[in-house]
Design a protein around this motif. Structure first.
Motif, PDB file in Angstrom:
ATOM      1  N   SER A  12       1.060  -1.191   0.015  1.00  0.00           N
ATOM      2  CA  SER A  12       0.132  -0.047  -0.135  1.00  0.00           C
ATOM      3  C   SER A  12       0.847   1.322   0.039  1.00  0.00           C
ATOM      4  CB  SER A  12      -1.006   0.006   0.949  1.00  0.00           C
ATOM      5  OG  SER A  12      -0.282   0.118   2.414  1.00  0.00           O
ATOM      6  N   LEU A  13       2.198   0.920   0.716  1.00  0.00           N
ATOM      7  CA  LEU A  13       2.853   2.404   0.565  1.00  0.00           C
ATOM      8  C   LEU A  13       3.452   2.433  -0.814  1.00  0.00           C
ATOM      9  CD1 LEU A  13       4.089   4.516   2.729  1.00  0.00           C
ATOM     10  CD2 LEU A  13       2.694   2.632   3.692  1.00  0.00           C
ATOM     11  N   LEU A  14       3.895   1.456  -1.537  1.00  0.00           N
ATOM     12  CA  LEU A  14       4.051   1.602  -2.879  1.00  0.00           C
ATOM     13  C   LEU A  14       3.115   2.518  -3.674  1.00  0.00           C
ATOM     14  CD1 LEU A  14       6.008   1.157  -5.299  1.00  0.00           C
ATOM     15  CD2 LEU A  14       4.984  -1.062  -5.623  1.00  0.00           C
ATOM     16  N   LEU A  15       1.920   1.906  -3.546  1.00  0.00           N
ATOM     17  CA  LEU A  15       0.946   2.847  -4.068  1.00  0.00           C
ATOM     18  C   LEU A  15       0.838   4.352  -3.887  1.00  0.00           C
ATOM     19  CD1 LEU A  15      -1.932   0.179  -3.984  1.00  0.00           C
ATOM     20  CD2 LEU A  15      -0.610   1.005  -6.144  1.00  0.00           C
ATOM     21  N   ALA A  16       1.022   4.506  -2.459  1.00  0.00           N
ATOM     22  CA  ALA A  16       1.113   5.777  -1.865  1.00  0.00           C
ATOM     23  C   ALA A  16       2.043   6.655  -2.364  1.00  0.00           C
ATOM     24  CB  ALA A  16       0.968   5.959  -0.300  1.00  0.00           C
ATOM     25  N   LEU A  17       3.430   6.034  -2.505  1.00  0.00           N
ATOM     26  CA  LEU A  17       4.726   6.709  -2.810  1.00  0.00           C
ATOM     27  C   LEU A  17       4.505   7.281  -4.309  1.00  0.00           C
ATOM     28  CD1 LEU A  17       7.316   4.753  -0.891  1.00  0.00           C
ATOM     29  CD2 LEU A  17       6.484   7.059  -0.403  1.00  0.00           C
ATOM     30  N   ILE A  48      20.039  -5.309   6.439  1.00  0.00           N
ATOM     31  CA  ILE A  48      18.821  -5.196   5.661  1.00  0.00           C
ATOM     32  C   ILE A  48      18.541  -6.350   4.646  1.00  0.00           C
ATOM     33  CG2 ILE A  48      17.977  -3.849   3.509  1.00  0.00           C
ATOM     34  CD1 ILE A  48      19.747  -1.378   4.616  1.00  0.00           C
ATOM     35  N   THR A  49      19.423  -7.074   4.178  1.00  0.00           N
ATOM     36  CA  THR A  49      19.292  -8.219   3.292  1.00  0.00           C
ATOM     37  C   THR A  49      18.679  -9.540   4.180  1.00  0.00           C
ATOM     38  OG1 THR A  49      21.091  -7.364   1.611  1.00  0.00           O
ATOM     39  CG2 THR A  49      20.156  -9.687   1.575  1.00  0.00           C
ATOM     40  N   ILE A  50      19.188  -9.655   5.093  1.00  0.00           N
ATOM     41  CA  ILE A  50      18.940 -10.602   6.084  1.00  0.00           C
ATOM     42  C   ILE A  50      17.270 -10.532   6.534  1.00  0.00           C
ATOM     43  CG2 ILE A  50      19.325 -11.676   8.352  1.00  0.00           C
ATOM     44  CD1 ILE A  50      22.355 -11.250   7.910  1.00  0.00           C
ATOM     45  N   ALA A  51      17.111  -9.317   6.845  1.00  0.00           N
ATOM     46  CA  ALA A  51      15.909  -8.811   7.400  1.00  0.00           C
ATOM     47  C   ALA A  51      14.800  -8.921   6.283  1.00  0.00           C
ATOM     48  CB  ALA A  51      15.827  -7.515   7.912  1.00  0.00           C
ATOM     49  N   ARG A  52      15.240  -8.671   5.062  1.00  0.00           N
ATOM     50  CA  ARG A  52      14.266  -8.689   3.883  1.00  0.00           C
ATOM     51  C   ARG A  52      13.981 -10.247   3.486  1.00  0.00           C
ATOM     52  NH1 ARG A  52      17.100  -6.960   0.183  1.00  0.00           N
ATOM     53  NH2 ARG A  52      16.750  -4.583   0.417  1.00  0.00           N
ATOM     54  N   ASN A  53      14.972 -11.111   3.664  1.00  0.00           N
ATOM     55  CA  ASN A  53      14.650 -12.369   3.371  1.00  0.00           C
ATOM     56  C   ASN A  53      13.528 -13.007   4.579  1.00  0.00           C
ATOM     57  OD1 ASN A  53      16.207 -12.363   1.262  1.00  0.00           O
ATOM     58  ND2 ASN A  53      18.224 -13.352   2.227  1.00  0.00           N
ATOM     59  N   LEU A  55      11.629 -11.142   6.589  1.00  0.00           N
ATOM     60  CA  LEU A  55      10.358 -10.659   6.953  1.00  0.00           C
ATOM     61  C   LEU A  55       9.304 -10.594   5.515  1.00  0.00           C
ATOM     62  CD1 LEU A  55      11.718  -7.447   8.604  1.00  0.00           C
ATOM     63  CD2 LEU A  55      10.634  -9.400   9.789  1.00  0.00           C
ATOM     64  N   VAL A  56       9.869 -10.527   4.449  1.00  0.00           N
ATOM     65  CA  VAL A  56       9.026 -10.501   3.381  1.00  0.00           C
ATOM     66  C   VAL A  56       9.343 -11.635   2.354  1.00  0.00           C
ATOM     67  CG1 VAL A  56       8.259  -8.144   3.489  1.00  0.00           C
ATOM     68  CG2 VAL A  56      10.407  -8.697   2.249  1.00  0.00           C
ATOM     69  N   GLY A  57      10.552 -12.401   2.576  1.00  0.00           N
ATOM     70  CA  GLY A  57      10.818 -13.171   1.680  1.00  0.00           C
ATOM     71  C   GLY A  57      11.919 -12.694   0.643  1.00  0.00           C
ATOM     72  N   SER A  58      12.849 -13.311  -0.096  1.00  0.00           N
ATOM     73  CA  SER A  58      13.779 -12.682  -1.182  1.00  0.00           C
ATOM     74  C   SER A  58      13.152 -12.441  -2.084  1.00  0.00           C
ATOM     75  CB  SER A  58      14.546 -14.001  -1.593  1.00  0.00           C
ATOM     76  OG  SER A  58      14.043 -15.109  -2.073  1.00  0.00           O
ATOM     77  N   GLY A  59      11.891 -12.597  -2.569  1.00  0.00           N
ATOM     78  CA  GLY A  59      11.498 -11.828  -3.688  1.00  0.00           C
ATOM     79  C   GLY A  59      10.242 -10.652  -3.289  1.00  0.00           C
ATOM     80  N   GLY A  60      10.455 -10.433  -1.949  1.00  0.00           N
ATOM     81  CA  GLY A  60       9.405  -9.314  -1.571  1.00  0.00           C
ATOM     82  C   GLY A  60      10.337  -7.930  -1.696  1.00  0.00           C
ATOM     83  N   GLU A  61       9.545  -6.791  -1.180  1.00  0.00           N
ATOM     84  CA  GLU A  61      10.159  -5.664  -0.991  1.00  0.00           C
ATOM     85  C   GLU A  61       9.709  -4.999   0.365  1.00  0.00           C
ATOM     86  OE1 GLU A  61       8.867  -3.029  -4.156  1.00  0.00           O
ATOM     87  OE2 GLU A  61      10.682  -3.578  -5.468  1.00  0.00           O
ATOM     88  N   LEU A  62      10.582  -4.540   1.094  1.00  0.00           N
ATOM     89  CA  LEU A  62      10.585  -3.912   2.317  1.00  0.00           C
ATOM     90  C   LEU A  62      10.057  -2.556   1.982  1.00  0.00           C
ATOM     91  CD1 LEU A  62      13.858  -4.699   4.259  1.00  0.00           C
ATOM     92  CD2 LEU A  62      11.516  -5.798   4.689  1.00  0.00           C
ATOM     93  N   LEU A 347      12.284  -0.624  12.986  1.00  0.00           N
ATOM     94  CA  LEU A 347      12.783   0.543  12.106  1.00  0.00           C
ATOM     95  C   LEU A 347      11.593   0.917  11.031  1.00  0.00           C
ATOM     96  CD1 LEU A 347      16.210   1.576  11.088  1.00  0.00           C
ATOM     97  CD2 LEU A 347      14.746   1.467   9.248  1.00  0.00           C
ATOM     98  N   ILE A 348      11.308  -0.226  10.384  1.00  0.00           N
ATOM     99  CA  ILE A 348      10.556  -0.005   9.085  1.00  0.00           C
ATOM    100  C   ILE A 348       9.139   0.267   9.571  1.00  0.00           C
ATOM    101  CG2 ILE A 348       9.355  -1.295   7.187  1.00  0.00           C
ATOM    102  CD1 ILE A 348      11.967  -3.011   7.292  1.00  0.00           C
ATOM    103  N   GLU A 349       8.699  -0.223  10.691  1.00  0.00           N
ATOM    104  CA  GLU A 349       7.455   0.357  11.289  1.00  0.00           C
ATOM    105  C   GLU A 349       7.442   1.750  11.459  1.00  0.00           C
ATOM    106  OE1 GLU A 349       6.467  -3.946  12.883  1.00  0.00           O
ATOM    107  OE2 GLU A 349       6.494  -2.288  14.289  1.00  0.00           O
ATOM    108  N   SER A 350       8.789   2.406  12.257  1.00  0.00           N
ATOM    109  CA  SER A 350       8.635   3.836  12.403  1.00  0.00           C
ATOM    110  C   SER A 350       8.774   4.395  11.206  1.00  0.00           C
ATOM    111  CB  SER A 350      10.104   3.674  13.288  1.00  0.00           C
ATOM    112  OG  SER A 350      10.456   5.054  13.499  1.00  0.00           O
ATOM    113  N   LEU A 351       9.439   3.909  10.200  1.00  0.00           N
ATOM    114  CA  LEU A 351       9.630   4.666   8.966  1.00  0.00           C
ATOM    115  C   LEU A 351       8.313   4.803   8.268  1.00  0.00           C
ATOM    116  CD1 LEU A 351      11.158   5.665   6.372  1.00  0.00           C
ATOM    117  CD2 LEU A 351      11.369   3.381   5.842  1.00  0.00           C
ATOM    118  N   GLN A 352       7.394   3.733   8.637  1.00  0.00           N
ATOM    119  CA  GLN A 352       5.905   3.816   7.878  1.00  0.00           C
ATOM    120  C   GLN A 352       5.336   5.037   8.630  1.00  0.00           C
ATOM    121  OE1 GLN A 352       3.749   0.244   8.678  1.00  0.00           O
ATOM    122  NE2 GLN A 352       1.872   1.340   8.576  1.00  0.00           N
ATOM    123  N   ALA A 353       5.423   5.003   9.775  1.00  0.00           N
ATOM    124  CA  ALA A 353       4.635   6.132  10.609  1.00  0.00           C
ATOM    125  C   ALA A 353       5.374   7.792  10.358  1.00  0.00           C
ATOM    126  CB  ALA A 353       5.078   5.846  12.072  1.00  0.00           C
TER     127      ALA A 353
END
Ligand SMILES: [Zn+2]
Length: 461
Positions: A12-17, A48-53, A55-62, A347-353
């Protein structure tokens, strides 16, 4: 937040951005300037890469991956005995001081110059002097090196409270703590906690209550916490009180004794350890997943503290807010990959806020960066040389990810039983907000200070 909901948020943030791209490129001066500087301690591309893998999977986007600016920052520090000589691997004190004040200093120093021990004015102090509101939010003790460098000036980062000014014997791998020149009786400003108590900050949230329970240097019966109250802070200590603060109050929130408990831990206490070798054969460790750390349940999240801070700092003249996700670093020191992953998620949730705030307050510049790199590296979960019975000489963990993979995470910077060390790698910078097109893709840490002051209209002061 669950992993699935984080994916939804990212989408949803991608759309917002995408929708707000035109507003980013509009001329500046769209109302009062606000600055939100988010620092992930030890937040390098490995983490960041470890967390991406995970939290959202290697094909996902943070959410991070969708920001419109992405650059690199050369970490900066110098030697204490020779400030003309670079120190390629920095610590949080030196780099936070450099980012906060634009002057490169040596490891351990908080808001002071290498060797000459002169005060370095931080961007929050400059903003406060210009009439902006200022705040700090961290998951560490508020006296820890990163937050301290934005508000205090001492010669050593471990001088948290009045009782910690002089410590005999080396702590960790560093020199003996000696802040005796910083005692008030010696003409100094006192410990970090005392300097926070007498600061002009409008809000400071995090851990570190133990240091504020110490008696103030110039008192026989007054704690530093009481001193802070006397200086005009309302002090709070739990999540419920966060919701009760009023706009005209100055807030000191201390939610734990020291560092706030992290969100995730390894199942069954899983963390990295040396490979077992039996009869010359490597025994590859069982993979483990991450689980919620129950100790974090009662704590306000970094996102909750961020939302509170943004609401509290809102005003006609603008504000400057530093937010730190501290335990990416601390959990890497102790070789606990799950702890670091949970802190990146915070950190990502804080960034979202922060981005949600920026959408309705377009003259808000959000910078996301790190103070330094760290020891964790993502390596094969079974070595390519396993048939020859070779494997990591360091400490190694195999993390089972929600998408069904296994990550090999290695810590091999030090064989100390206590901790692994920082690395000297350049760190990322992400940004969204006015002026981001003018930020070069490669900068040095002192330029974080320049960019921040320019946005706030404080250059030349
Ligand atoms: Zn560290």
């Amino acid at each position: 937040m669950t992993i699935k909901s984080l994916v939804l948020v990212a989408t949803s943030l991608l759309l917002a951005l995408t929708g707000c791209a035109s507003s980013i490129s509009k001329p500046e001066n769209q109302g009062r300037p606000n600055l939100i500087l988010i620092i992930g301690d030890g937040f390098d591309d490995q983490q960041i890469t470890i967390a991406r893998n995970y939290l959202v999977g290697s094909g996902g986007e943070l959410l991070l991956d969708q920001l419109p600016y992405r650059g690199m920052v050369q970490v900066q520090a110098v030697r204490e005995d020779n400030p003309n000589e670079p120190n390629y691997v920095a610590d949080s004190a030196a780099t936070a001081t450099t980012m906060a004040g634009g002057v490169v200093t040596s490891r351990q120093r908080v808001g002071t110059t290498a060797k000459t021990d002169e005060d370095i004015t931080s961007m929050l102090e400059a903003a406060q002097s210009a009439g902006l509101r200022t705040g700090i939010v961290t998951t560490a003790s508020v006296t820890d090196a990163t937050p301290a460098s934005f508000v205090a000036h001492v010669s050593h980062r471990f001088c948290h409270g009045p009782d910690n000014m002089v410590e005999q014997g080396a702590r960790l791998s560093t020199a003996t703590t000696d802040c005796s020149a910083d005692y008030k009786k010696n003409g100094g400003r006192g410990s970090i906690a005392e300097q926070i108590a007498s600061s002009k900050l409008d809000l400071i949230l995090g851990g570190g209550a133990r240091y504020f329970g110490q008696l103030a240097e110039d008192s026989n019966d007054t704690t530093v916490l009481r001193e802070a109250q006397d200086y005009g802070f309302r002090t709070i200590s739990d999540r419920a009180e966060l919701k009760s603060i009023r706009q005209n109050e100055r807030i000191l929130g201390l939610f734990s004794g020291s560092t706030m408990p992290v969100r995730y831990r390894g199942v069954n206490g899983g963390q990295a350890d040396f490979l077992e070798r039996i009869d010359g054969k490597v025994v590859w460790p069982e993979p483990f997943a991450c689980e919620i750390n129950p100790a974090s349940d009662s704590m306000p999240t970094l996102s909750e503290m961020t939302v509170t801070a943004l609401r509290h700092l809102e005003n006609e003249s603008g504000f400057a807010l530093m937010i730190e996700a501290a335990s990416i670093d601390k959990q890497a020191h102790s070789r606990s990959p799950c702890g670091s992953i949970g802190e990146v998620e915070q950190l990502i949730e804080s960034l979202q806020a922060a981005i949600a705030y920026q959408q309705t307050h377009p003259n808000t510049l959000i910078l996301v960066t790190a103070d330094h790199g760290h020891s964790a590296t993502l390596i094969p979960d079974i070595s390519g040389l396993a048939e020859l019975e070779y494997g990591s000489p360091g400490r190694f963990a195999r993390i089972r990810t929600p998408e069904g993979g296994i990550m090999g995470i290695n810590y091999a910077s030090n064989d100390s039983p206590m901790w692994d060390e920082h690395s000297g790698v350049a760190v990322p910078l992400y940004a969204i907000g006015p002026g981001i097109r003018d930020i070069p893709v490669f900068i040095r840490q002192a330029e974080i200070h320049t960019i921040s002051l320019q946005h706030l209209g404080l250059t030349g002061r």
